[in-house]
Motif scaffolding. Structure first.
Motif, PDB file in Angstrom:
ATOM      1  N   GLU A  72       0.252   3.964  11.702  1.00 24.68           N
ATOM      2  CA  GLU A  72      -0.770   3.428  12.184  1.00 24.68           C
ATOM      3  C   GLU A  72      -1.648   2.581  11.407  1.00 24.68           C
ATOM      4  O   GLU A  72      -2.329   1.436  11.993  1.00 24.68           O
ATOM      5  N   GLY A  73      -1.466   2.826  10.048  1.00 26.85           N
ATOM      6  CA  GLY A  73      -2.160   1.846   8.961  1.00 26.85           C
ATOM      7  C   GLY A  73      -1.444   0.492   9.206  1.00 26.85           C
ATOM      8  O   GLY A  73      -1.938  -0.514   9.132  1.00 26.85           O
ATOM      9  N   ALA A  74      -0.018   0.459   9.155  1.00 31.52           N
ATOM     10  CA  ALA A  74       0.660  -0.645   9.076  1.00 31.52           C
ATOM     11  C   ALA A  74       0.548  -1.536  10.322  1.00 31.52           C
ATOM     12  O   ALA A  74       0.311  -2.754  10.353  1.00 31.52           O
ATOM     13  N   ALA A  75       0.223  -0.909  11.746  1.00 36.47           N
ATOM     14  CA  ALA A  75      -0.056  -1.378  12.835  1.00 36.47           C
ATOM     15  C   ALA A  75      -1.459  -1.954  12.759  1.00 36.47           C
ATOM     16  O   ALA A  75      -1.584  -3.062  13.276  1.00 36.47           O
ATOM     17  N   THR A  76      -2.218  -1.366  12.169  1.00 37.45           N
ATOM     18  CA  THR A  76      -3.662  -1.858  11.821  1.00 37.45           C
ATOM     19  C   THR A  76      -3.578  -3.195  11.064  1.00 37.45           C
ATOM     20  O   THR A  76      -4.245  -4.227  11.557  1.00 37.45           O
ATOM     21  N   THR A  98       0.748  -1.231  -0.105  1.00 40.94           N
ATOM     22  CA  THR A  98       0.123   0.015   0.005  1.00 40.94           C
ATOM     23  C   THR A  98       0.976   1.326   0.060  1.00 40.94           C
ATOM     24  O   THR A  98       1.629   1.537   1.068  1.00 40.94           O
ATOM     25  N   PRO A  99       0.895   2.072  -1.204  1.00 39.61           N
ATOM     26  CA  PRO A  99       1.637   3.294  -0.986  1.00 39.61           C
ATOM     27  C   PRO A  99       1.451   4.073  -0.140  1.00 39.61           C
ATOM     28  O   PRO A  99       0.055   4.542   0.244  1.00 39.61           O
ATOM     29  N   GLY A 100       2.235   4.846   0.664  1.00 36.63           N
ATOM     30  CA  GLY A 100       1.828   5.846   1.372  1.00 36.63           C
ATOM     31  C   GLY A 100       1.287   5.379   3.054  1.00 36.63           C
ATOM     32  O   GLY A 100       0.474   6.094   3.374  1.00 36.63           O
ATOM     33  N   LEU A 101       1.491   4.163   3.151  1.00 36.60           N
ATOM     34  CA  LEU A 101       1.045   3.751   4.530  1.00 36.60           C
ATOM     35  C   LEU A 101       1.469   4.291   5.535  1.00 36.60           C
ATOM     36  O   LEU A 101       2.716   4.279   5.615  1.00 36.60           O
TER      37      LEU A 101
END
Length: 366
Positions: free
Chosen positions: A190-194, A184-187
């Motif tokens: 917090e998004g990676a942790a999710t 996912t570009p620009g993740l």
């Protein structure tokens, strides 16, 4: 109160002046008491009480020239109780003295034998009906328990089969969550942790499902000598092979008729449909050997209709207990939220009709 009334009537009957005079009233009194008073002990000691009443009734005939009429109700009650609560041999033994007395040719003997036989028969009939009622109740209780255990077994077997399908979906979620972290570009962090938490949760769900499957599994522990059988759960794409196999093993023709736009369905729904057809073909092979079988699948926008009909004689009229095959169909249909109807077809043969609702889902499997 009734026993006291019968006893008083018997005493009055044997001691009245119209009877032959006797110097000692002790004998008639004892005989009158023996014909009625033992009814007090008919519950705790039925055989002894009935023997006493029967002996007194028969002894009264040579003593007074007739049966003590007040003792006949006591005799009938005693014989009825014996036949109702004891085996037929005991009732036959009580009928023997009346039969022997009838052989003497006395006029009073035949009516006495007929009355005794009728009373013993009535008691035996009551016993037979009671035994049949208890036996039917026990059979129904056993049948209900057996069906309940069979239903639980079918549900466990269905759950084991559905495990593979659910595990596939959960594994897909885990893989997609792990992949999304890196693709996912620009993740953000917090998004990676999710995504990481989603993957961990999916893996935990898989672990718990394996434990659940271990509880449901009834097979012996896996060993090197008996490796576990691993195979994908079947779907409707394997239905042609199933029908071909049934055609080869059955003596009659087996046809597969598909109508409506064929679409891929939820794997669990396809497994349910496949198993219903499989059980219906097995049922036809067992009970309609040599008869033709038609398997019809109808795809509709909101449901899948299954209809399997054979041209055999159908189920026996006395066979009202469903087998495990029909029970499995009902359990699978109920789990899918559908309806099932089985029974005699209008023009003969056996008919299985199932309607399975199609729930619209959007697949995201990679």
């Amino acid at each position: 109160m009734a026993i006291a009334s019968l006893t008083l009537a018997a005493l009055t009957e044997v001691l009245r002046p119209a009877l032959p005079a006797t110097a000692d009233p002790l004998g008639p009194t004892a005989l009158a008491l023996a014909t009625t008073l033992p009814l007090i002990f008919i519950r705790p000691q039925p055989v002894l009480a009935a023997l006493t009443v029967t002996a007194a009734a028969l002894l009264a005939i040579p003593a007074y020239g007739h049966v003590i009429l007040s003792g006949l109700p006591a005799l009938a009650i005693s014989l009825y109780v014996i036949a109702r609560h004891h085996h037929g041999r005991t009732a036959t033994l009580f009928a023997t003295p009346f039969a022997l007395y009838a052989l003497t040719g006395e006029d009073r003997a035949v009516p006495l034998l007929i009355g005794a036989a009728a009373t013993l028969t009535a008691g035996h009939a009551h016993r037979t009906r009671a035994d049949d009622t208890r036996r039917r109740a026990a059979d129904q209780s056993y049948t209900g328990t057996a069906l309940a255990h069979a239903a639980l077994g079918e549900r466990a077997r269905i759950a084991r089969e559905l495990h593979d399908i659910v595990a596939h979906h959960v594994s897909t979620i885990s893989v997609q969550a792990e992949t999304a972290r890196f693709t996912t570009p620009g993740l953000t962090a917090e998004g990676a942790a999710t995504f990481l938490a989603i993957g961990d949760t999916a893996r935990l769900a898989l672990t718990e499902m394996r434990r659940l499957l271990g509880v449901l599994r009834e097979d012996p522990p896996e060993t090197a000598a008996t490796p576990p059988e691993r195979a994908p759960q079947p779907g409707l794409d394997q239905l042609v092979a199933l029908v071909d196999e049934a055609r080869e093993t059955a003596a009659g023709a087996v046809r597969l008729i598909v109508s409506g736009p064929v679409t891929a369905l939820d794997p669990g729904l396809e497994l349910t449909a496949y198993r219903i057809v499989q059980e219906a073909l097995t049922n036809a092979r067992r009970h309609a050997r040599g008869g033709a079988v038609d398997v019809r699948l109808t795809y509709a926008p909101r449901h899948l209709a299954i209809r399997v009909r054979d041209s055999g004689a159908g189920a026996p009229p006395h066979d009202t207990t469903p087998g495990h095959g029909l029970l499995g169909m009902r359990e699978r249909t109920a789990m899918a939220g559908g309806t099932l109807r089985t029974g005699q077809a209008p023009a003969g043969g056996f008919l299985v009709e199932a309607t399975l609702p199609i729930v619209a889902t959007e697949s995201h499997d990679s």
